[in-house]
Design a protein around this motif. Sequence first.
Motif, PDB file in Angstrom:
ATOM      1  N   GLU A  29      55.857  34.889  34.844  1.00 63.28           N
ATOM      2  CA  GLU A  29      55.983  35.202  36.219  1.00 63.28           C
ATOM      3  C   GLU A  29      57.224  35.410  36.560  1.00 63.28           C
ATOM      4  O   GLU A  29      57.746  36.094  37.558  1.00 63.28           O
ATOM      5  CB  GLU A  29      55.549  34.125  37.185  1.00 63.28           C
ATOM      6  CG  GLU A  29      55.147  34.044  38.469  1.00 63.28           C
ATOM      7  CD  GLU A  29      55.602  32.908  39.165  1.00 63.28           C
ATOM      8  OE1 GLU A  29      55.285  32.039  38.602  1.00 63.28           O
ATOM      9  OE2 GLU A  29      56.176  33.051  40.288  1.00 63.28           O
ATOM     10  N   ARG A  30      58.355  34.623  35.812  1.00 63.05           N
ATOM     11  CA  ARG A  30      59.688  34.833  35.977  1.00 63.05           C
ATOM     12  C   ARG A  30      60.470  36.370  36.059  1.00 63.05           C
ATOM     13  O   ARG A  30      60.868  36.874  36.804  1.00 63.05           O
ATOM     14  CB  ARG A  30      60.591  33.927  35.391  1.00 63.05           C
ATOM     15  CG  ARG A  30      61.587  33.257  35.985  1.00 63.05           C
ATOM     16  CD  ARG A  30      62.092  32.366  35.084  1.00 63.05           C
ATOM     17  NE  ARG A  30      63.699  32.417  35.317  1.00 63.05           N
ATOM     18  CZ  ARG A  30      64.441  33.177  34.192  1.00 63.05           C
ATOM     19  NH1 ARG A  30      63.547  33.598  33.225  1.00 63.05           N
ATOM     20  NH2 ARG A  30      65.845  33.236  34.105  1.00 63.05           N
ATOM     21  N   VAL A  46      49.620  41.816  40.162  1.00 60.03           N
ATOM     22  CA  VAL A  46      48.215  41.691  40.509  1.00 60.03           C
ATOM     23  C   VAL A  46      47.136  41.985  39.562  1.00 60.03           C
ATOM     24  O   VAL A  46      46.187  40.895  39.587  1.00 60.03           O
ATOM     25  CB  VAL A  46      48.075  43.014  41.451  1.00 60.03           C
ATOM     26  CG1 VAL A  46      46.589  43.220  41.681  1.00 60.03           C
ATOM     27  CG2 VAL A  46      48.890  42.712  42.940  1.00 60.03           C
ATOM     28  N   LEU A  88      44.475  38.616  38.407  1.00 58.98           N
ATOM     29  CA  LEU A  88      43.145  38.774  38.565  1.00 58.98           C
ATOM     30  C   LEU A  88      42.643  38.464  37.263  1.00 58.98           C
ATOM     31  O   LEU A  88      41.590  37.670  37.334  1.00 58.98           O
ATOM     32  CB  LEU A  88      42.910  40.178  39.083  1.00 58.98           C
ATOM     33  CG  LEU A  88      43.038  40.516  40.460  1.00 58.98           C
ATOM     34  CD1 LEU A  88      42.545  41.811  40.761  1.00 58.98           C
ATOM     35  CD2 LEU A  88      41.941  39.380  41.305  1.00 58.98           C
ATOM     36  N   PHE A 143      42.879  34.742  36.692  1.00 60.37           N
ATOM     37  CA  PHE A 143      42.159  33.931  37.760  1.00 60.37           C
ATOM     38  C   PHE A 143      40.554  33.932  37.282  1.00 60.37           C
ATOM     39  O   PHE A 143      39.979  32.795  36.999  1.00 60.37           O
ATOM     40  CB  PHE A 143      42.133  34.896  38.879  1.00 60.37           C
ATOM     41  CG  PHE A 143      41.879  33.929  40.163  1.00 60.37           C
ATOM     42  CD1 PHE A 143      41.763  34.730  41.317  1.00 60.37           C
ATOM     43  CD2 PHE A 143      42.042  32.640  40.205  1.00 60.37           C
ATOM     44  CE1 PHE A 143      41.709  33.877  42.574  1.00 60.37           C
ATOM     45  CE2 PHE A 143      41.872  31.960  41.171  1.00 60.37           C
ATOM     46  CZ  PHE A 143      41.723  32.553  42.494  1.00 60.37           C
ATOM     47  N   SER A 144      40.149  35.036  36.720  1.00 61.90           N
ATOM     48  CA  SER A 144      38.558  35.211  36.227  1.00 61.90           C
ATOM     49  C   SER A 144      38.466  34.423  35.006  1.00 61.90           C
ATOM     50  O   SER A 144      37.464  33.595  34.638  1.00 61.90           O
ATOM     51  CB  SER A 144      38.116  36.477  36.182  1.00 61.90           C
ATOM     52  OG  SER A 144      39.049  37.396  36.515  1.00 61.90           O
ATOM     53  N   GLY A 201      40.112  32.038  34.066  1.00 60.05           N
ATOM     54  CA  GLY A 201      40.335  30.442  34.276  1.00 60.05           C
ATOM     55  C   GLY A 201      39.184  29.822  34.874  1.00 60.05           C
ATOM     56  O   GLY A 201      38.794  28.860  34.603  1.00 60.05           O
ATOM     57  N   GLU A 202      38.416  30.680  35.577  1.00 67.12           N
ATOM     58  CA  GLU A 202      37.083  30.152  35.948  1.00 67.12           C
ATOM     59  C   GLU A 202      36.014  29.820  34.920  1.00 67.12           C
ATOM     60  O   GLU A 202      35.483  29.041  34.564  1.00 67.12           O
ATOM     61  CB  GLU A 202      36.547  31.327  36.888  1.00 67.12           C
ATOM     62  CG  GLU A 202      35.040  31.347  37.086  1.00 67.12           C
ATOM     63  CD  GLU A 202      34.729  30.635  38.390  1.00 67.12           C
ATOM     64  OE1 GLU A 202      33.483  30.532  38.596  1.00 67.12           O
ATOM     65  OE2 GLU A 202      35.652  29.913  39.109  1.00 67.12           O
ATOM     66  N   GLU A 225      36.825  26.610  33.067  1.00 68.96           N
ATOM     67  CA  GLU A 225      36.994  25.330  33.512  1.00 68.96           C
ATOM     68  C   GLU A 225      35.530  24.898  33.130  1.00 68.96           C
ATOM     69  O   GLU A 225      35.074  23.672  32.920  1.00 68.96           O
ATOM     70  CB  GLU A 225      36.922  25.509  34.987  1.00 68.96           C
ATOM     71  CG  GLU A 225      38.205  25.242  35.566  1.00 68.96           C
ATOM     72  CD  GLU A 225      38.408  25.468  36.914  1.00 68.96           C
ATOM     73  OE1 GLU A 225      37.462  25.401  37.672  1.00 68.96           O
ATOM     74  OE2 GLU A 225      39.529  25.577  37.333  1.00 68.96           O
TER      75      GLU A 225
END
Lengths: 523, 117, 153
Positions: free
Chosen positions: C64-65, C138, C142, C145-146, C148-149, C152
Motif C-alpha cells: 500500500e505504501r 482498486v 477487490l 476483499f473477496s 478475506g471473506e 474468515e
Amino acid sequence: MAALITHSPILIIAIPLLAAFLTLPIGRAGGKARNVLVIASLAFVEFLVIILARDIYLNGIHIYTLGATSPELTLPGGAMVPIRIILEVDAMSIFMGIIWATVSLAAAIYSLSHMARETGQNRFYTLLLLMVAGCFGMIFTGDLFNLFVFLEIASISGAALIAFRTRFADAVEGGFKYIVISAVAGLIFLFGVGLLYAQYNSLNIGFLANAMQYSTLDIIALTLFLMSLTIKTGMVPLHMWYPDSYTVAPANITAMLVITSHACMYAVFRICFSLYGITLDATTVGWIIVIIGLLTMFVGVTMAVFQTDVMRFMSYHAISQMGYMWMGVGVGLAVLGNPEALATYGRDAISGGIFHILNHAMYKPLLFMTAGALFHRTGTRDLNKMGGLGHNMKFTLILYIIGTLSIAGIPPLNGFASKFLIYESVYQFNPVLAVVAMLVSIITLASFTKAFQSAFTGPQLPEYKDVKEVPKPMLIGMGILAAGIIFTSIFPGLIVERIVNPATDALINQAAYVNGIMGGGMP
Amino acid sequence: MEHIPLNFPFLAAALLVGISLYILIFKKNLIKLIMGIAMLAAGVNLFLVSLGFRAGGAAPIYTNVTEGPMVMPVPQALTLTSIVINVAVLALMLTMAIHIYRHTGSLDSEKSRKMKG
Amino acid sequence: MLSKIVRTVTNEFMLFIVVFGLYIIAHGHLTPGGGFQGGAVIVSGVVMLLVAFNSQELKKTLSERVLSIMESTGALIFIALAFAGIGAAFFYNFLVGTPILGRIPATGPNPGDIWTGGVIPLMNLAVGLKVVAGLSAVVLALALFSSGEEMEE
C-alpha cells in the motif's frame, strides 16, 4: 493583489485540488499537520471568494480562459467561435460561491472532532477537499461538458463520504443508492449535452445562447437536462433516494451535500435563464417548474411530520424548503416574456427564491449539525429514545432554537424575510400558490416544535445523566453559521440590495452573459 | 459499406439505452443493477462517438495520414472522459455491493433494505 | 497460485506489456493513446500477475505504501505543471518554443516528431503513473476483499 483577483476563479478550484493531493503525503507526518493544511486551504479559499465578490460587484463579469496567453482572451486571432474551457463568474455564481465557501469551512472545522474516532482520516479529508473543488467547478464554469465532469466529481466523492463509516449497514446502503442515482442522472445529462453539440458544434454556454434556435432536438435536450437535474436536486416525484442517503451520512457531510444539491439547482437556473433565455416557451416551462416546486413543498412537509429519526426528519424538511426556491424562481421564469409583469412582481419572486437559497444554506446545515451533535453524545438518532438533553447541552439548545425559528419563518429571523418576499410576489401571480406556501410554513413550525420537545425538554433520563456538551470545534463550526443567520436577520435589506438583487439581475440579463464571452477577443 | 444506413449507430445506442432502462426498473439483484448502469454508459458513449462521424473521413491524426476530410475529434475526447468517469463510478459501486453483502448476507435489493418510510 | 510454467511465463511477459504500455503513454500527443489508455494497458498486466500469483504474494511487492507514493507523485506533478504556467493563465503551455519538447509541429500529414507538444507529454506521463497506481490499488483491494471473506469462514 490585482493579479490575485484576475486568477482567483481558477485558484478557487485548484487550491482545494492541490490540498487534496497533498493530504495523503502530509498525513503521514501526523494528524495535526494535515488538519492545519485542510483548514488553512479552506480559509484561503474563503478569502479569495470574498475579494472576487467585491470585484464582481464593482466591475462586472469575470472571464477566465484556461491555457490561453491571457485570461480574458476567449476568441484568439479573430475567430468567431470560442475555443478552450472558459470559466465565467457573474453575480449569481459568486453568490453560490460565498455560500459554499462558508459552509465547507464550518463543516471542516466541525469534522475535526466529530470524525476523530474514525480510522483512515487522511482519506476522509482528501474526499472532502475533492468535493469542495468539484462543487466550486460546477458553480463557476461556463461550459456544459465541464459542468458534467465537475458534477460527477462531486457525486463520486459525496457517495464515498456517505458510506465512509462502513461499520453501519445503512450507511453503505445509503451511499449505494446515492451513487446509482447520480450515475444515471449524470449519463442522462451527458446525452442532452451530446444532442446540443450535434446541432451547434460547440459546448460553450455563451456561444450556444447566441446560436440557439428552439428546434425539436433542443426541446428534447431541455427535457433531458431538467429530468437529470430534478433527480439530482431531490424534487418530487424523484425524491425517494434523498432521505435514505442524507440520514445516514456523517452530519457535516449532509450539510455539505445540501449545498451540493443547491448547486444542481443553480445549474437548472443557469440552463433555463442563460442558455435558453427568451427563446424558450417561458409560460409552459415556468409553470412546470412552479408545479414541481408546489408538490415538493407539500409532500416534503407531510412526510416529515411523523418521522422518529431526527436526521430523516430534517432531510424531509430540506426537500420541502427547496420547493420554495423552485416556486419563487419558477414564477419569475413564467413571466419572463412579459416585461411589465416581470418588473412588477417577477423580479421580486426571483429575488425571494434566491434570498431563500442563502437563508436555507445557513439554517439547514446548522440544524443538521445540531442533530449530529445529539448523535455524537448519545449514540442514537431516534427521537423516542432521547429526552431531557436540554439540561446538559445548553449551547446546542440555543443553536437549535435559532435554527427552528429561522426555518419556520418567524420574524425577526431571516427565514421570515425571504418567505415574505416569496408570498408577496407569488400572490400576484396566482393566490392559491401563496396560500399553500403559508400552510406548509405552519406545518413546518408544528413539526419542529414536536422534535424540540421530544429531544431537549422534559425530565432528564437516567442514561443521559453524564452527557456533556459537544467539543469546541463542533461548537465553532455551528457558531459560524449561527453568526451568519443573526447578521442576515439584523440587516435583511442590506443583504437583499447588495447581494441578492445583483444575482437576480445577472440571471435575467442573458445579453450580459453572452457578451462576456463573445466580446472578449483580442483585436 | 453503403448497405448500412447512416442511422445505424444511433439505433444501436437507443437499443442499449432502452435495454438498460428496463434492467434498472425491473431487476432486483445488485450486480444486475451495476451491469445495467455499465450498459447505459456504453449506450451513451456510443451515441457520443457516432456524433462526430463524417462520411468518408479519416481518423483525426496527422501522423502519416492520407489527404482528405477527417472526422470530428471533439466527441472522441468527450467519450474518453466519460469512460474514465464511469470506470471510477463502477469501481465504487462494486465495493459498496461487497460491503452490503458482508452486512446482510444477500444481494437482493428487497431483502437488504433497512430504511422505510 | 497457478503452476510453475504459468508463473515463469507471466513474469517474462510482464516486461513486454509494460514496454507496450509506456509506448502508448509516451506517444500520446502523436498517435491514439495517452495517459489513461497506456495506464489501463499496464494495469491489465497487473491483473495477469494477480491471476497467476496469489493476491497475498502480490501484496508484498505492490504494498500500500508503494502505490500511495506513486499515486501522490503522479497527481502532484500534474498539478505542479498546471500551476507553472500561471504567469499567463492556468494550464498555459509554457514549454512550446523552448528546447525541451518545444518544437512546433508541421501542419498536414507528417511522420510525427516526438519532441513537440510542450507540457502535454509530461502531463501524459504523470497521468499514466497515477492511473497505474490507482487502478492496480482498486484491483488488488477487490481481490483481497473477496479472499478475506472466504478466509474468515
